[in-house]
Design a protein around this motif. Structure first.
Motif, PDB file in Angstrom:
ATOM      1  N   ILE A 234      -7.417   2.543   7.160  1.00  0.00           N
ATOM      2  CA  ILE A 234      -8.241   2.457   5.946  1.00  0.00           C
ATOM      3  C   ILE A 234      -8.093   3.736   5.128  1.00  0.00           C
ATOM      4  O   ILE A 234      -7.968   3.713   3.891  1.00  0.00           O
ATOM      5  N   ALA A 235      -8.058   4.903   5.814  1.00  0.00           N
ATOM      6  CA  ALA A 235      -7.893   6.177   5.108  1.00  0.00           C
ATOM      7  C   ALA A 235      -6.549   6.240   4.409  1.00  0.00           C
ATOM      8  O   ALA A 235      -6.433   6.722   3.261  1.00  0.00           O
ATOM      9  N   LEU A 236      -5.489   5.709   5.075  1.00  0.00           N
ATOM     10  CA  LEU A 236      -4.179   5.668   4.448  1.00  0.00           C
ATOM     11  C   LEU A 236      -4.178   4.801   3.210  1.00  0.00           C
ATOM     12  O   LEU A 236      -3.570   5.138   2.174  1.00  0.00           O
ATOM     13  N   LYS A 237      -4.858   3.669   3.347  1.00  0.00           N
ATOM     14  CA  LYS A 237      -4.921   2.777   2.193  1.00  0.00           C
ATOM     15  C   LYS A 237      -5.595   3.465   1.011  1.00  0.00           C
ATOM     16  O   LYS A 237      -5.133   3.375  -0.141  1.00  0.00           O
ATOM     17  N   LEU A 238      -6.697   4.183   1.293  1.00  0.00           N
ATOM     18  CA  LEU A 238      -7.411   4.863   0.209  1.00  0.00           C
ATOM     19  C   LEU A 238      -6.539   5.946  -0.411  1.00  0.00           C
ATOM     20  O   LEU A 238      -6.536   6.154  -1.643  1.00  0.00           O
ATOM     21  N   LYS A 239      -5.800   6.693   0.435  1.00  0.00           N
ATOM     22  CA  LYS A 239      -4.916   7.732  -0.093  1.00  0.00           C
ATOM     23  C   LYS A 239      -3.842   7.132  -0.986  1.00  0.00           C
ATOM     24  O   LYS A 239      -3.503   7.665  -2.058  1.00  0.00           O
ATOM     25  N   GLU A 241      -3.977   4.381  -2.622  1.00  0.00           N
ATOM     26  CA  GLU A 241      -4.561   3.874  -3.866  1.00  0.00           C
ATOM     27  C   GLU A 241      -4.832   4.992  -4.863  1.00  0.00           C
ATOM     28  O   GLU A 241      -4.872   4.775  -6.075  1.00  0.00           O
ATOM     29  N   GLN A 242      -4.992   6.229  -4.378  1.00  0.00           N
ATOM     30  CA  GLN A 242      -5.284   7.374  -5.238  1.00  0.00           C
ATOM     31  C   GLN A 242      -4.015   8.017  -5.808  1.00  0.00           C
ATOM     32  O   GLN A 242      -4.101   8.944  -6.635  1.00  0.00           O
ATOM     33  N   VAL A 243      -2.860   7.543  -5.379  1.00  0.00           N
ATOM     34  CA  VAL A 243      -1.613   8.134  -5.873  1.00  0.00           C
ATOM     35  C   VAL A 243      -1.415   7.750  -7.339  1.00  0.00           C
ATOM     36  O   VAL A 243      -1.524   6.567  -7.716  1.00  0.00           O
ATOM     37  N   ASP A 244      -1.142   8.788  -8.168  1.00  0.00           N
ATOM     38  CA  ASP A 244      -0.893   8.564  -9.603  1.00  0.00           C
ATOM     39  C   ASP A 244       0.614   8.664  -9.812  1.00  0.00           C
ATOM     40  O   ASP A 244       1.214   9.736  -9.602  1.00  0.00           O
ATOM     41  N   PRO A 245       1.258   7.606 -10.238  1.00  0.00           N
ATOM     42  CA  PRO A 245       2.702   7.638 -10.403  1.00  0.00           C
ATOM     43  C   PRO A 245       3.146   8.654 -11.436  1.00  0.00           C
ATOM     44  O   PRO A 245       4.282   9.150 -11.394  1.00  0.00           O
ATOM     45  N   LYS A 246       2.235   8.961 -12.384  1.00  0.00           N
ATOM     46  CA  LYS A 246       2.612   9.891 -13.448  1.00  0.00           C
ATOM     47  C   LYS A 246       2.598  11.330 -12.954  1.00  0.00           C
ATOM     48  O   LYS A 246       3.306  12.183 -13.492  1.00  0.00           O
ATOM     49  N   ASN A 247       1.778  11.597 -11.942  1.00  0.00           N
ATOM     50  CA  ASN A 247       1.671  12.954 -11.403  1.00  0.00           C
ATOM     51  C   ASN A 247       2.575  13.016 -10.169  1.00  0.00           C
ATOM     52  O   ASN A 247       2.172  12.700  -9.045  1.00  0.00           O
ATOM     53  N   THR A 248       3.778  13.479 -10.400  1.00  0.00           N
ATOM     54  CA  THR A 248       4.793  13.437  -9.326  1.00  0.00           C
ATOM     55  C   THR A 248       4.455  14.398  -8.202  1.00  0.00           C
ATOM     56  O   THR A 248       4.603  14.090  -7.009  1.00  0.00           O
ATOM     57  N   CYS A 249       3.993  15.570  -8.557  1.00  0.00           N
ATOM     58  CA  CYS A 249       3.689  16.574  -7.507  1.00  0.00           C
ATOM     59  C   CYS A 249       2.599  16.072  -6.582  1.00  0.00           C
ATOM     60  O   CYS A 249       2.713  16.157  -5.347  1.00  0.00           O
ATOM     61  N   ASP A 250       1.528  15.564  -7.148  1.00  0.00           N
ATOM     62  CA  ASP A 250       0.441  15.037  -6.289  1.00  0.00           C
ATOM     63  C   ASP A 250       0.917  13.831  -5.490  1.00  0.00           C
ATOM     64  O   ASP A 250       0.525  13.633  -4.322  1.00  0.00           O
ATOM     65  N   ALA A 251       1.786  13.025  -6.101  1.00  0.00           N
ATOM     66  CA  ALA A 251       2.285  11.827  -5.389  1.00  0.00           C
ATOM     67  C   ALA A 251       3.091  12.226  -4.160  1.00  0.00           C
ATOM     68  O   ALA A 251       2.930  11.678  -3.069  1.00  0.00           O
ATOM     69  N   PHE A 252       3.985  13.251  -4.357  1.00  0.00           N
ATOM     70  CA  PHE A 252       4.776  13.689  -3.196  1.00  0.00           C
ATOM     71  C   PHE A 252       3.899  14.292  -2.111  1.00  0.00           C
ATOM     72  O   PHE A 252       4.128  14.074  -0.911  1.00  0.00           O
ATOM     73  N   ALA A 253       2.898  15.035  -2.479  1.00  0.00           N
ATOM     74  CA  ALA A 253       1.999  15.628  -1.488  1.00  0.00           C
ATOM     75  C   ALA A 253       1.237  14.554  -0.740  1.00  0.00           C
ATOM     76  O   ALA A 253       1.038  14.629   0.491  1.00  0.00           O
ATOM     77  N   THR A 254       0.800  13.523  -1.465  1.00  0.00           N
ATOM     78  CA  THR A 254       0.059  12.423  -0.809  1.00  0.00           C
ATOM     79  C   THR A 254       0.963  11.654   0.143  1.00  0.00           C
ATOM     80  O   THR A 254       0.564  11.310   1.266  1.00  0.00           O
ATOM     81  N   LYS A 256       3.585  12.777   1.666  1.00  0.00           N
ATOM     82  CA  LYS A 256       3.833  13.624   2.836  1.00  0.00           C
ATOM     83  C   LYS A 256       2.661  13.560   3.807  1.00  0.00           C
ATOM     84  O   LYS A 256       2.836  13.489   5.024  1.00  0.00           O
ATOM     85  N   SER A 257       1.447  13.580   3.240  1.00  0.00           N
ATOM     86  CA  SER A 257       0.255  13.474   4.107  1.00  0.00           C
ATOM     87  C   SER A 257       0.205  12.121   4.800  1.00  0.00           C
ATOM     88  O   SER A 257      -0.160  12.013   5.981  1.00  0.00           O
ATOM     89  N   VAL A 258       0.584  11.067   4.042  1.00  0.00           N
ATOM     90  CA  VAL A 258       0.579   9.714   4.649  1.00  0.00           C
ATOM     91  C   VAL A 258       1.586   9.623   5.785  1.00  0.00           C
ATOM     92  O   VAL A 258       1.341   9.015   6.830  1.00  0.00           O
ATOM     93  N   LYS A 259       2.775  10.218   5.615  1.00  0.00           N
ATOM     94  CA  LYS A 259       3.787  10.214   6.666  1.00  0.00           C
ATOM     95  C   LYS A 259       3.268  10.899   7.926  1.00  0.00           C
ATOM     96  O   LYS A 259       3.489  10.436   9.046  1.00  0.00           O
ATOM     97  N   GLY A 260       2.559  12.030   7.732  1.00  0.00           N
ATOM     98  CA  GLY A 260       1.992  12.687   8.914  1.00  0.00           C
ATOM     99  C   GLY A 260       0.969  11.803   9.605  1.00  0.00           C
ATOM    100  O   GLY A 260       0.896  11.744  10.835  1.00  0.00           O
TER     101      GLY A 260
END
Length: 286
Positions: A234-239, A241-254, A256-260
């Motif tokens: 559920i936490a992964l799903k929420l993360k 859903e919060q990914v913004d395709p326009k914000n590439t840096c935040d998307a890559f960080a999210t 990476k966190s999801v992969k961990g």
């Protein structure tokens, strides 16, 4: 009574009636039986008395048997020989000890009649032996059946116990060794029956414990899946859903966190699988 006569070439002759009464006895109880006779033979091998079988016989019946020759040669004796009729007889002979007479006297009886009492005795002994053997066999058979009856009962009871009928018992009276063996057998059967009941109870208890353990394990597994993996997913799903395709840096960080987090989920699934694996597989290196 001896008196002279002119019918014989011998020096003297005898009263034939008196001689026949002495030598020719027809009574079977006198010792001569039905075929025995006593007769006189001169040195010319002619009969000097009346024959029981040949009529007339005096100075007409030739008797050249081994008994006559032996009597003239060696005197008295007895043997089994063929007589003047060529019939096997038991012959007893002797030379007449009377001056002026060169005769021999013979007493003979057919060998068949002589041996008849022996044969009858033999047949009686054989029949009696067969009857005794038959009676002894019947008694031995009955005794053997009576003696082996307890052993057959023990065998049948042992076979029933081998088939799983532990209620089989042997009923036997007495204080002998077989009765003691039957008592030991019954005690063993009772012990086996008791152990069988206890084993059945133990199997039921183990089955109940196994069911309880399985139920507990199911609850624990359900709780782990719900509280652990479920919450993480559920936490992964929420993360995501919060990914913004326009914000590439935040998307890559999210991402990476999801992969961990996914790696952690994989480790949890592997741990749960190892916990569910039977211990026998690990013992055999599988």
């Amino acid at each position: 009574e001896i008196r002279p006569c002119d019918w014989s070439s011998d020096v003297c002759s005898s009263d034939l009636g008196s001689i026949d009464r002495i030598l020719l006895e027809n009574d079977p109880l006198s010792g001569l039986g039905y075929s025995g006779e006593c007769y006189l033979v001169g040195n010319d091998s002619l009969m000097r008395s009346t024959s029981r079988f040949h009529q007339p016989s005096i100075l007409r019946t030739m008797v050249r048997t081994p008994a006559v020759r032996a009597a003239f040669t060696s005197g008295q004796g007895s043997s089994i020989i063929p007589d003047y009729r060529n019939v096997m007889v038991l012959s007893s002979y002797n030379r007449v000890q009377t001056p002026g007479l060169d005769w021999v006297i013979l007493a003979e009886i057919d060998l068949k009649e002589t041996m008849q009492p022996v044969w009858q005795l033999r047949n009686s002994i054989i029949i009696l032996s067969v009857l005794i053997s038959l009676v002894m066999f019947i008694l031995a058979f009955i005794s053997a059946r009576w003696i082996t009856r307890p052993m057959r009962s023990l065998k049948e009871a042992a076979s029933r116990i081998g088939e799983g009928h532990l209620e089989a018992r042997v009923s036997m009276d007495g204080n002998d060794e077989i009765s003691q063996l039957a008592e030991s057998f019954n005690a063993m059967a009772i012990k086996l029956d008791t152990q069988q009941v206890e084993l059945a109870k133990e199997r039921t208890r183990q089955y109940e414990l196994t069911l309880d353990g399985q139920e507990t394990e199911r609850k624990r597994l359900s709780r782990e899946l719900h509280d652990g993996l479920g919450q993480t997913l559920i936490a992964l799903k929420l993360k995501l859903e919060q990914v913004d395709p326009k914000n590439t840096c935040d998307a890559f960080a999210t991402i990476k966190s999801v992969k961990g987090t996914l790696d952690d989920i994989v480790d949890d699934i592997r741990r749960i699988s190892n916990d569910l694996m039977p211990g026998s597989l690990e013992a055999f290196g599988l």
